[in-house]
Enzyme design. Sequence first.
Site, mmCIF file in Angstrom:
data_model
loop_
_atom_site.group_PDB
_atom_site.id
_atom_site.type_symbol
_atom_site.label_atom_id
_atom_site.label_comp_id
_atom_site.label_asym_id
_atom_site.label_seq_id
_atom_site.Cartn_x
_atom_site.Cartn_y
_atom_site.Cartn_z
ATOM 1 N N THR A 31 0.837 -1.195 0.000
ATOM 2 C CA THR A 31 0.000 0.000 0.000
ATOM 3 C C THR A 31 0.870 1.243 0.000
ATOM 4 O O THR A 31 1.937 1.251 0.621
ATOM 5 C CB THR A 31 -0.891 0.015 1.264
ATOM 6 O OG1 THR A 31 -1.673 -1.184 1.285
ATOM 7 C CG2 THR A 31 -1.817 1.211 1.296
ATOM 8 N N SER A 33 2.054 5.306 -1.963
ATOM 9 C CA SER A 33 2.331 5.996 -3.224
ATOM 10 C C SER A 33 3.397 5.277 -4.057
ATOM 11 O O SER A 33 3.298 5.228 -5.290
ATOM 12 C CB SER A 33 2.762 7.442 -2.941
ATOM 13 O OG SER A 33 3.872 7.474 -2.066
ATOM 14 N N GLY A 85 6.321 -0.717 0.174
ATOM 15 C CA GLY A 85 7.216 0.372 0.563
ATOM 16 C C GLY A 85 7.529 0.334 2.047
ATOM 17 O O GLY A 85 7.200 -0.618 2.755
ATOM 18 N N ASP A 87 8.171 3.329 5.535
ATOM 19 C CA ASP A 87 8.332 4.704 6.015
ATOM 20 C C ASP A 87 9.773 4.934 6.477
ATOM 21 O O ASP A 87 10.304 6.030 6.350
ATOM 22 C CB ASP A 87 7.337 4.975 7.137
ATOM 23 C CG ASP A 87 5.901 4.845 6.646
ATOM 24 O OD1 ASP A 87 5.573 5.496 5.630
ATOM 25 O OD2 ASP A 87 5.119 4.089 7.240
ATOM 26 N N LYS A 97 6.507 0.702 9.221
ATOM 27 C CA LYS A 97 5.459 0.813 8.220
ATOM 28 C C LYS A 97 4.152 1.188 8.908
ATOM 29 O O LYS A 97 4.017 1.004 10.105
ATOM 30 C CB LYS A 97 5.295 -0.517 7.465
ATOM 31 C CG LYS A 97 6.516 -0.856 6.602
ATOM 32 C CD LYS A 97 6.423 -2.201 5.903
ATOM 33 C CE LYS A 97 5.167 -2.415 5.133
ATOM 34 N NZ LYS A 97 4.867 -1.322 4.162
ATOM 35 N N GLY A 98 3.221 1.709 8.124
ATOM 36 C CA GLY A 98 1.915 2.037 8.687
ATOM 37 C C GLY A 98 1.498 3.476 8.499
ATOM 38 O O GLY A 98 0.455 3.892 8.994
ATOM 39 N N GLY A 100 0.294 4.653 5.963
ATOM 40 C CA GLY A 100 -0.967 4.588 5.232
ATOM 41 C C GLY A 100 -2.052 3.824 5.969
ATOM 42 O O GLY A 100 -3.106 3.538 5.401
ATOM 43 N N GLU A 106 -0.702 -5.459 5.865
ATOM 44 C CA GLU A 106 0.628 -5.559 5.256
ATOM 45 C C GLU A 106 1.438 -6.664 5.930
ATOM 46 O O GLU A 106 2.111 -7.454 5.259
ATOM 47 C CB GLU A 106 1.359 -4.217 5.363
ATOM 48 C CG GLU A 106 0.781 -3.158 4.438
ATOM 49 C CD GLU A 106 1.322 -1.756 4.669
ATOM 50 O OE1 GLU A 106 1.064 -0.893 3.823
ATOM 51 O OE2 GLU A 106 1.986 -1.522 5.698
ATOM 52 N N LYS A 124 14.343 7.171 2.851
ATOM 53 C CA LYS A 124 13.766 6.245 3.845
ATOM 54 C C LYS A 124 14.832 5.409 4.562
ATOM 55 O O LYS A 124 14.534 4.741 5.548
ATOM 56 C CB LYS A 124 12.769 5.304 3.162
ATOM 57 C CG LYS A 124 11.649 5.999 2.387
ATOM 58 C CD LYS A 124 10.798 6.850 3.282
ATOM 59 C CE LYS A 124 9.480 7.308 2.659
ATOM 60 N NZ LYS A 124 9.531 7.814 1.310
#
Length: 222
Positions: A31, A33, A85, A87, A97-98, A100, A106, A124
């Site tokens: 999930t 961009s 992806g 963060d 991650k998270g 989004g 995920e 990142k």
Amino acid sequence: MNPMTQDELKALVGQAALAYVVPGSVVGVGTGSTVNCFIDALAGIKDRIAGAVSSSEKSSERLRAHGIAVLDSNTVPSIPVYIDGADEIDHHGNMIKGGGAALTREKIVADTAERFICIADESKLVQTLGNYPLPVEVIPMAAAQVARHLKALGGEAVLRAGVVTDNGCHILDVRGLSITDPAAMECQINQWPGVVTVGIFARNKASVCLLGTARGVKTLTF
């Protein structure tokens, strides 16, 4: 020559990730961009895959719009690769991650996959996780208690305003943590009642990171 924008870097790694897709297989799709760029690239080889398992409703919608079948994760015993992806990612493949709000799904798809291929731009990559606020998905009635536990670890937890996850839960964003032992902290936070999952991916860390840089795609293996 002008330096590439962040969007151009995302498109670059999204395209590079196609090399890791196993022909005829089901692909795990994350999930965000950067993943949107991968989904758009995946549309070009959709006839060579058996479908996708997706980590969010948003990604599922984008996949279906491209004519890619989205399969129920319960019907797929394993998938060769999960592409998503991050963060933040450290030099050992551990991630936060998270951002989004899809961290639980995920992690479920990542756990089904044989390999996690992380796609990210070079901003990142970090030495130590924690500068990016750590997301924790919680059952709503547990939010205050989990925030107190996080405070005891030195973190300041704030409820993400107006966000309800695909699972009907809330997100706490935690600032002020220096995550020097990601696996231990992941295990500790996941034990607390009311935590659905924490956005530390150490148990399900990346096998490979395709990092978009000004010099092209850099491949890190862990």
